[in-house]
Scaffold this active site. Structure first.
Site, PDB file in Angstrom:
ATOM      1  N   GLU A 196       0.805  -1.223   0.000  1.00 49.83           N
ATOM      2  CA  GLU A 196       0.000   0.000   0.000  1.00 49.83           C
ATOM      3  C   GLU A 196       0.839   1.275   0.000  1.00 49.83           C
ATOM      4  O   GLU A 196       0.384   2.323   0.466  1.00 49.83           O
ATOM      5  CB  GLU A 196      -0.981   0.001   1.179  1.00 49.83           C
ATOM      6  N   GLU A 231      -6.411  -8.040  -0.874  1.00 46.27           N
ATOM      7  CA  GLU A 231      -7.100  -7.828   0.400  1.00 46.27           C
ATOM      8  C   GLU A 231      -8.532  -7.387   0.110  1.00 46.27           C
ATOM      9  O   GLU A 231      -8.773  -6.621  -0.821  1.00 46.27           O
ATOM     10  CB  GLU A 231      -6.425  -6.744   1.258  1.00 46.27           C
TER      11      GLU A 231
END
Length: 740
Positions: free
Chosen positions: A386, A447
């Site tokens: 991320e 995710e």
């Protein structure tokens, strides 16, 4: 001589403060004997701060090098020390290592004398240092501290094998090939020509192929050996994870065994993943390596258990080692059970300065070299999870990985669309309610779920049911998008910093709780595997009218991979539950539901019973009591035997249940625990059971024997379990091995 390698995990002394005299024999303060894996401080399962373990500590042990090691190379390997380590011998600093997730080796050869006793010491810095990944900014997990993985001692010939890399090709043809890249070290300063042999052994130890070559070695050299004309090779896959032993030998000298497998894995341009030419939809879990009480200091037994939980209890075929390299024991078990792995470099959202990036490259190098022979690994994560785009840095990471391992693809997990793609596979954390198929040829959702709907095992029934159904919805969407698959956030609840979580330092994002006990969503995942692997039948309800709006349990959701489910209340047939195929058409086994069954106001509210049928036969039932009264204390040890090495652990799980063994979510205990025998409890006791279930661990000592653990809860029959701690022969191990 053949190399000798063994762990030196016992008889360490630990000092939980920064005192440099601990590295010298003159130290005369208190001593705590420990075994590794070890955490610098055990903590409660929640409600604690990172400050409790963020300090500098010391470990030390005596090291005796017998005469038989004369003329050999003596190496010490630490599999993991969190977060930085300085290694001393007899008070002299030998090296420093930054980074807690990858191994490092110390060459002791020029610093030890055979036949003498030396004092080995390690200064461990467990503070969250901003110069070491993953730190520098906020991080949504804790790293804890200590020598938390195994320590190995190796006695090697001066001319020895440094590492091997097993590469396969054409495995789907009648003539598969395998190349073995062998790196040999010769630190003597002399040049030498040696014969190197490679032998391929099947699971029973029978040789199936052999090859050899000559090498000229001066300092360090690498040679590629090729296995040709391989016959009847069995492929490694998720259902039949066939493994071979690669034995590489310098003729008349060093030998190194490595476990390997033959398989072809590829994310193709059609958007799907293929294993051995077969399209395989990836369904998996993210996994943090941390546990209640012990942080990351889990021994081999617990590491293997986590892999089993993901593969067999949750029915997944892939795991992502978020967000760092994880235990070799965990990866070895993935190889053994056919659990695919997406592993990635350490970090979380943050990219530091040039020195930070250079260190990240070094640690990524160590990850790939350590793990590239695992057949379970299908994808390298060459991007900090991320993090923002950084062309220069991620060009370097991808080039490094591709140079070290050209046989696998790379991914880079981001959380925003439009991110620059330098990797082979566009890997994306997509937490939207409605997923989007990004226009990349190769795409994987890495995710989903997680923090969008955090759920405790003791939440009100509508939330734990909704949590499971949200996972069902996202899995269904992934199926509709025609992509390679998805990896849920996440398998287990985990400890975190104050910025995250639910105010008690736990992120309740798992489909299992922090003790590895199932929430309703865990049963949903389990029900998506074929019944030939595991038959699942679970009523997703507490079966209590007062815990749902309006006091009406309607509908009842049922997670099952069976053909047909009948529903009974108080022994009365209520009807067949129907699969919700119209809502979840892309799930292998959509949930069942049944509406308007007995149990409304003014009606007899009796026990619920499900009867599940497969191929016309009744194969499984699930019953829930209507009265909600605690009837049983279920107390179980995961293992009947553990090793008496001072570090081995087994989980002791507890549940307060109804008469049918269902955990009662609001029966919290307390439970008191007593131990008789050579072992100690790790965890909170008396123990409060959140959601009616919880766990502690039993740790061995160095003394073998029988251990009896007794559990008592008010108003319930006392329960006991027995665990045997096994002698593992801890007398002067080094002397015994070298003189064998």
């Amino acid at each position: 001589m053949t190399r000798l390698e063994f762990t030196i995990n016992t008889h360490w002394e630990f000092l939980p403060e920064d005192n440099p005299t601990f590295a010298k024999p003159i130290y005369s303060g208190p001593l705590n004997q420990v075994s590794v894996p070890h955490t610098v401080r055990e903590v409660p399962h929640h409600n604690f701060s990172e400050e409790e373990y963020s300090f500098i500590s010391w470990y030390r042990k005596s090291l005796h090098i017998p005469d038989k090691a004369r003329g050999q190379r003596i190496h010490l390997q630490f599999d993991g020390v969190m977060l930085a380590a300085e290694v001393f011998l007899d008070g002299k600093k030998l090296c420093e290592h930054k980074g807690g997730f990858t191994p490092f080796t110390v060459d002791l050869t020029d610093h030890v004398k055979v036949g003498q006793e030396h004092l080995l010491a390690v200064r461990v810095d467990s503070r969250e240092r901003t110069d070491i990944p993953p730190y520098g900014h906020l991080v949504d997990y804790m790293t804890f501290g200590g020598i938390y993985r195994d320590v190995h001692l190796r006695i090697l010939d001066p001319l020895h094998i440094e590492n091997v890399f097993f590469k396969t090709s054409k495995v789907l043809t009648e003539t598969p090939l395998a190349e073995v890249e062998v790196t040999v070290k010769n630190p003597t300063g002399l040049s030498e020509t040696v014969d190197v042999e490679a032998h391929l052994l099947d699971a029973s130890g029978v040789q199936v192929a052999a090859t050899s070559a000559q090498m000229f070695v001066e300092g360090e050299a690498t040679q590629t050996l090729t296995f040709e004309n391989l016959q009847n090779i069995q492929l490694w896959d998720t259902e039949h994870p066939h493994l071979y032993t690669l034995r590489v030998r310098i003729k008349g000298g060093d030998t190194l065994d490595t476990r390997v497998g033959f398989r072809e894995s590829e994310f193709r341009a059609d958007g799907f993943f293929y294993l051995n030419g077969r399209k395989l939809i990836l369904r998996g879990m993210n996994r943090h390596q941390t546990y209640p009480y012990i942080g990351a200091a889990a021994p081999k037994r617990l590491q293997e258990k986590d892999a089993d939980l993901v593969r067999f209890d949750l029915g997944c075929n892939v795991v992502r080692t978020s967000h760092y390299p994880q235990s070799p024991h965990f990866l070895n078990r993935c190889d053994e059970i056919g659990l695919l792995v997406f592993t990635e470099m350490q970090g979380w959202q943050h990219i530091g300065d040039q020195a930070w990036q250079d260190l990240s490259l070094n640690l990524l190098h160590d990850l790939v070299v350590r793990d590239r022979n695992h057949p379970s690994i299908i994808l390298w994560g060459a991007r900090v999870n991320e993090s923002p785009d950084h062309t220069a840095f991620y060009t370097r990471t991808n080039r490094l990985v591709q140079d070290l391992d050209p046989t696998r693809q790379t991914g880079g997990v981001r959380c925003f669309f439009g991110s620059e793609q330098l990797e082979d596979v566009y890997t994306m954390n997509d937490f939207a309610t409605k997923l989007t198929k990004y226009p990349a040829e190769r795409y994987l959702v890495t995710e989903y779920g997680g923090h969008m709907f955090p759920t405790k095992s003791f939440d009100q029934e509508p939330r734990v049911v909704a949590h499971a159904l949200k996972h069902a919805d996202i899995m269904n969407q992934i199926g509709a998008l025609n992509i390679s698959g998805g990896i849920a956030w996440c398998a287990f609840d985990y400890n975190t910093h104050a910025t995250f979580g639910s105010g008690d330092r736990i992120c309740y994002h798992g489909v299992m709780d922090i003790f590895r006990q199932p929430k309703f969503a865990a049963h949903l995942y389990a029900s998506q595997q074929p019944p030939e692997q595991k038959q699942v039948l679970f009523a997703a309800t507490y079966w209590t009218r007062g815990d749902v709006d309006e006091g009406l349990i309607n509908p009842v959701w049922i997670f099952s991979n069976l053909d047909r489910v009948e529903v009974y209340v108080s022994g009365k047939f209520e009807g067949e539950a129907q699969r919700a195929t119209e809502l979840y058409p892309h799930l292998p086994y959509p949930p069942f539901k049944i509406s308007n069954i007995s149990g409304g106001w003014g009606e007899n509210f009796g026990d619920l019973e499900l009867r599940g049928y497969l191929n016309g036969a009744l194969v499984k039932t699930h019953q829930l009591a209507a009265d909600g009264i605690p009837r049983k204390l279920i107390f179980e040890a995961d293992d009947p035997e553990i090793h008496a090495d001072g570090a081995d652990l087994t989980r002791l799980s507890l549940k307060i249940t109804d008469g049918y063994g269902n955990a009662l979510p609001f029966a919290w205990g307390p439970v008191s625990l007593d131990v008789e025998g050579p072992a100690v409890l790790v965890g909170e006791h008396p123990l409060i059971l959140p959601g009616g279930q919880g766990a502690v661990y039993l740790r061995s000592t160095l003394i073998p024997g029988e251990v009896t653990i007794t559990a008592r809860a008010p108003g319930l029959p006392t329960q006991t379990v027995q665990v045997k701690t096994l002698d593992v022969g801890l007398k002067p191990v080094l002397e015994a091995v070298l003189n064998a």
